[in-house]
Write a protein that holds these residues in place. Structure first.
Motif, mmCIF file in Angstrom:
data_model
loop_
_atom_site.group_PDB
_atom_site.id
_atom_site.type_symbol
_atom_site.label_atom_id
_atom_site.label_comp_id
_atom_site.label_asym_id
_atom_site.label_seq_id
_atom_site.Cartn_x
_atom_site.Cartn_y
_atom_site.Cartn_z
ATOM 1 N N MET A 1 -36.785 75.657 -49.095
ATOM 2 C CA MET A 1 -35.816 75.276 -49.293
ATOM 3 C C MET A 1 -34.755 75.630 -48.165
ATOM 4 O O MET A 1 -34.554 76.168 -47.309
ATOM 5 N N VAL A 2 -33.782 75.133 -48.708
ATOM 6 C CA VAL A 2 -32.631 74.841 -47.907
ATOM 7 C C VAL A 2 -31.620 75.316 -48.543
ATOM 8 O O VAL A 2 -30.514 74.299 -49.613
ATOM 9 N N SER A 3 -30.079 76.392 -48.377
ATOM 10 C CA SER A 3 -29.459 76.614 -49.007
ATOM 11 C C SER A 3 -27.914 76.200 -47.961
ATOM 12 O O SER A 3 -28.299 76.167 -46.716
ATOM 13 N N ILE A 4 -26.931 75.233 -48.391
ATOM 14 C CA ILE A 4 -25.793 75.285 -47.795
ATOM 15 C C ILE A 4 -24.543 75.726 -48.728
ATOM 16 O O ILE A 4 -24.668 75.710 -49.606
ATOM 17 N N ALA A 5 -23.938 76.426 -47.770
ATOM 18 C CA ALA A 5 -22.081 77.056 -48.322
ATOM 19 C C ALA A 5 -21.140 76.347 -48.323
ATOM 20 O O ALA A 5 -21.147 76.128 -46.431
ATOM 21 N N THR A 6 -20.681 76.496 -48.526
ATOM 22 C CA THR A 6 -18.799 75.543 -48.099
ATOM 23 C C THR A 6 -17.688 76.468 -48.114
ATOM 24 O O THR A 6 -18.205 77.904 -49.615
ATOM 25 N N TRP A 7 -16.935 76.871 -47.792
ATOM 26 C CA TRP A 7 -15.903 77.968 -47.821
ATOM 27 C C TRP A 7 -14.611 77.817 -47.108
ATOM 28 O O TRP A 7 -15.073 78.114 -46.428
ATOM 29 N N ASN A 8 -13.654 77.350 -48.002
ATOM 30 C CA ASN A 8 -11.895 77.104 -47.081
ATOM 31 C C ASN A 8 -11.578 79.096 -47.153
ATOM 32 O O ASN A 8 -11.323 79.309 -48.051
ATOM 33 N N ILE A 9 -11.989 79.719 -45.830
ATOM 34 C CA ILE A 9 -11.732 81.155 -45.961
ATOM 35 C C ILE A 9 -10.429 81.485 -45.362
ATOM 36 O O ILE A 9 -9.711 82.493 -45.692
ATOM 37 N N ASN A 10 -9.496 80.485 -45.005
ATOM 38 C CA ASN A 10 -7.810 80.657 -44.748
ATOM 39 C C ASN A 10 -7.990 81.531 -43.791
ATOM 40 O O ASN A 10 -7.291 82.554 -44.342
ATOM 41 N N SER A 11 -8.398 81.947 -42.686
ATOM 42 C CA SER A 11 -8.696 82.383 -41.519
ATOM 43 C C SER A 11 -9.371 83.605 -41.539
ATOM 44 O O SER A 11 -9.707 84.600 -41.944
#
Length: 264
Positions: A1-11
């Motif tokens: 299994m491969v997990s991918i995450a995304t996040w606009n962290i705003n700094s």
């Protein structure tokens, strides 16, 4: 299994503690960050390597925008597209070399587009539509399994916003933006993974304005962040979730992280 995450962290420097918390709690294989707001030499590379994410592709600039992809599994930088056509750091692409080998992962931060949804009155809105136009031309030529994630700054479906009628003339949900994003979707046959697992019209938001004093009570959210994949890659997705609680963490971003898991 491969997990991918995304996040606009705003700094990323301001919010490094919550990035570290997220990595500890969720342990995604890869995390794509948008709006890192720093130059490449200022990126907290060592701290994130110490957290287990030593493979990094960083495209930064001073004070604004910027994207970075960090990983526990080997990768190499694959591309940097200037879809803004002015040198802004809004994209970086990588190719996975370990588990998920051969998968291309594109990390993008689409311009917000200003306040007025009229390119004649607001140059930023025109730039946003032109940015998407360049993405459409690129997507039409993709010839390998690809995933594109990030802050698209568009909530395409009626159920992607807290009030469809009130937001029809608000940048991020206007018909012209939605139509242009649909053209991008059709250019490659992208599958919207979020809506494969959290079906329309189920509530699904990823952003709440800082201006809202109590974001949970008012719940005036929008789904601005997306994870899309080529059809053959999307068929291997086995899960998708979001960490809405992260909007309540100390010094939170106005966006929350999304995670998709693949049986690769």
């Amino acid at each position: 299994m491969v997990s991918i995450a995304t996040w606009n962290i705003n700094s990323v420097r301001l919010r490094l503690p919550i990035v570290e918390r997220f990595l500890k709690e969720e342990a995604p294989d890869v995390l794509c960050l948008q709006e890192i707001k720093c130059q490449e030499h200022q990126f907290p590379a060592q701290a994130l390597a110490d957290a287990g994410y030593k493979y990094q592709a960083i495209h930064g600039q001073k004070g604004y925008h910027g994207v970075a992809t960090i990983s526990r599994i080997p990768l190499k930088e694959f591309s940097r597209h200037d879809w803004q056509a002015n040198g802004e750091a809004r994209h970086v692409g990588v190719e996975l070399l370990g588990p998920g080998k051969g998968m291309v992962l594109e990390n993008v931060y689409v311009p917000a587009g200003g306040d007025e949804p009229d390119r004649e009155k607001n140059a930023k809105f025109g730039q946003k539509l032109d940015f998407l136009g360049r993405m459409i031309g690129w997507a039409d030529k993709i010839d390998r399994p690809t995933m594109i994630v990030g802050d698209f700054n568009i909530a395409p479906l009626e159920s992607d916003v807290w009030n469809h009628k009130q937001l029809l003339k608000v940048v991020s949900h206007t018909p012209v933006e939605v139509d242009t994003l649909e053209q991008f979707k059709q250019a490659h046959g992208w599958v919207d993974l979020g809506r494969e697992f959290i079906r329309d019209p189920e509530r699904y938001f990823s952003w709440w304005s800082y201006r809202s004093k109590d974001w949970k009570v008012n719940d005036r959210g929008r789904r601005l962040d997306h994870m899309w994949a080529s059809p053959e890659l999307a068929a291997q997705a086995i899960g998708h979730r979001l960490r809405e609680d992260a909007r309540d963490w100390e010094k939170p971003s106005d966006h929350i992280p999304l995670i998709t898991e693949f049986a690769l």
